[in-house]
Design a protein around this motif. Structure first.
Motif, mmCIF file in Angstrom:
data_model
loop_
_atom_site.group_PDB
_atom_site.id
_atom_site.type_symbol
_atom_site.label_atom_id
_atom_site.label_comp_id
_atom_site.label_asym_id
_atom_site.label_seq_id
_atom_site.Cartn_x
_atom_site.Cartn_y
_atom_site.Cartn_z
ATOM 1 N N ALA A 201 23.914 27.464 54.431
ATOM 2 C CA ALA A 201 23.586 27.930 55.782
ATOM 3 C C ALA A 201 22.171 28.505 55.788
ATOM 4 O O ALA A 201 21.723 29.089 54.804
ATOM 5 N N ALA A 202 21.477 28.355 56.907
ATOM 6 C CA ALA A 202 20.130 28.910 57.050
ATOM 7 C C ALA A 202 20.216 30.184 57.889
ATOM 8 O O ALA A 202 20.807 30.188 58.970
ATOM 9 N N TYR A 203 19.675 31.267 57.370
ATOM 10 C CA TYR A 203 19.679 32.553 58.068
ATOM 11 C C TYR A 203 18.255 32.944 58.414
ATOM 12 O O TYR A 203 17.329 32.699 57.633
ATOM 13 N N GLN A 204 18.091 33.585 59.560
ATOM 14 C CA GLN A 204 16.804 34.145 59.953
ATOM 15 C C GLN A 204 16.757 35.573 59.416
ATOM 16 O O GLN A 204 17.391 36.469 59.955
ATOM 17 N N VAL A 205 16.015 35.778 58.342
ATOM 18 C CA VAL A 205 15.997 37.056 57.643
ATOM 19 C C VAL A 205 14.738 37.838 58.024
ATOM 20 O O VAL A 205 13.627 37.316 57.889
ATOM 21 N N PRO A 206 14.876 39.075 58.510
ATOM 22 C CA PRO A 206 13.679 39.877 58.821
ATOM 23 C C PRO A 206 12.983 40.341 57.543
ATOM 24 O O PRO A 206 13.635 40.801 56.612
ATOM 25 N N MET A 207 11.656 40.176 57.506
ATOM 26 C CA MET A 207 10.881 40.552 56.324
ATOM 27 C C MET A 207 9.572 41.209 56.756
ATOM 28 O O MET A 207 9.047 40.917 57.824
ATOM 29 N N TYR B 4 4.360 43.578 62.373
ATOM 30 C CA TYR B 4 4.664 44.302 61.148
ATOM 31 C C TYR B 4 5.908 43.761 60.459
ATOM 32 O O TYR B 4 6.117 43.997 59.281
ATOM 33 N N ILE B 5 6.739 43.036 61.215
ATOM 34 C CA ILE B 5 7.954 42.449 60.667
ATOM 35 C C ILE B 5 8.160 41.102 61.353
ATOM 36 O O ILE B 5 7.799 40.947 62.519
ATOM 37 N N GLU B 6 8.665 40.126 60.616
ATOM 38 C CA GLU B 6 8.920 38.809 61.184
ATOM 39 C C GLU B 6 10.188 38.242 60.569
ATOM 40 O O GLU B 6 10.682 38.761 59.569
ATOM 41 N N VAL B 7 10.724 37.179 61.181
ATOM 42 C CA VAL B 7 11.890 36.528 60.600
ATOM 43 C C VAL B 7 11.437 35.288 59.840
ATOM 44 O O VAL B 7 10.554 34.568 60.279
ATOM 45 N N ARG B 8 12.055 35.090 58.671
ATOM 46 C CA ARG B 8 11.787 33.902 57.862
ATOM 47 C C ARG B 8 13.113 33.250 57.542
ATOM 48 O O ARG B 8 14.124 33.928 57.371
ATOM 49 N N SER B 9 13.104 31.964 57.476
ATOM 50 C CA SER B 9 14.331 31.217 57.237
ATOM 51 C C SER B 9 14.676 31.230 55.745
ATOM 52 O O SER B 9 13.822 30.981 54.900
ATOM 53 N N ARG B 10 15.925 31.553 55.438
ATOM 54 C CA ARG B 10 16.429 31.539 54.066
ATOM 55 C C ARG B 10 17.715 30.736 54.020
ATOM 56 O O ARG B 10 18.606 30.960 54.833
#
Length: 156
Positions: free
Chosen positions: A83-89, A72-78
């Motif tokens: 800097a690259a952050y792992q953002v939950p979406m 239902y939720i995953e991390v995507r790189s932004r």
């Protein structure tokens, strides 16, 4: 670039259970255009599930297993300021379904030494019972998204 797949409008339900989801699963299970082989494997797995869980319909077990594996939720790189952050979406419904199918098939294919229909049936039963490799993958994705909650404000 991902695999080119047929659109949802041209998907046909499977012949035995008339389920569009089962038809999509058979298409993903298929190798080299051999759909009849994929159907035989899928139906043999469902017959094996019927032996193991006689009080439930095998197609219900299949649908429940897929629901249990959907993330239902995953991390995507932004990238933000170099800097690259792992953002939950949130994950949309089509991606949830395709990830669940992909994880189930990958879990079956990495096991060696047994016929594919047995590996598929065992993984579906394990996912139905909220255990197994595919369900663990989903839990890891959710855990990673939970750990990176601090970067949620970078989602756009």
């Amino acid at each position: 670039m991902g695999k080119i797949t047929a659109s949802a409008t041209s998907l046909k339900p499977d012949p035995r259970y008339r389920s569009i989801l089962a038809g999509k699963f058979i298409n993903c299970l298929m190798y080299s255009g051999k759909k009849s082989v994929a159907q035989v494997l899928f139906y043999a797995a469902l017959d094996y599930i019927k032996e193991k869980i006689p009080d439930r319909e095998p197609i219900e077990v299949f649908h429940t297993a897929l629901e249990n594996v959907k993330p239902y939720i995953e991390v995507r790189s932004r990238r933000v300021g170099g800097a690259a952050y792992q953002v939950p979406m949130q994950v949309n419904r089509n991606r949830q379904q395709s990830l669940a199918i992909r994880w189930l098939l990958a879990a079956c294919r990495e096991k060696k030494g047994r016929p594919m229909y047995l590996k598929l049936a065992d993984e579906l039963i394990a996912a139905y019972n909220k255990e197994g490799v595919a369900f663990t993958k989903r839990e890891n994705v959710h855990r990673m998204a939970d750990a990176n909650k601090a970067f949620a404000h970078f989602a756009w």
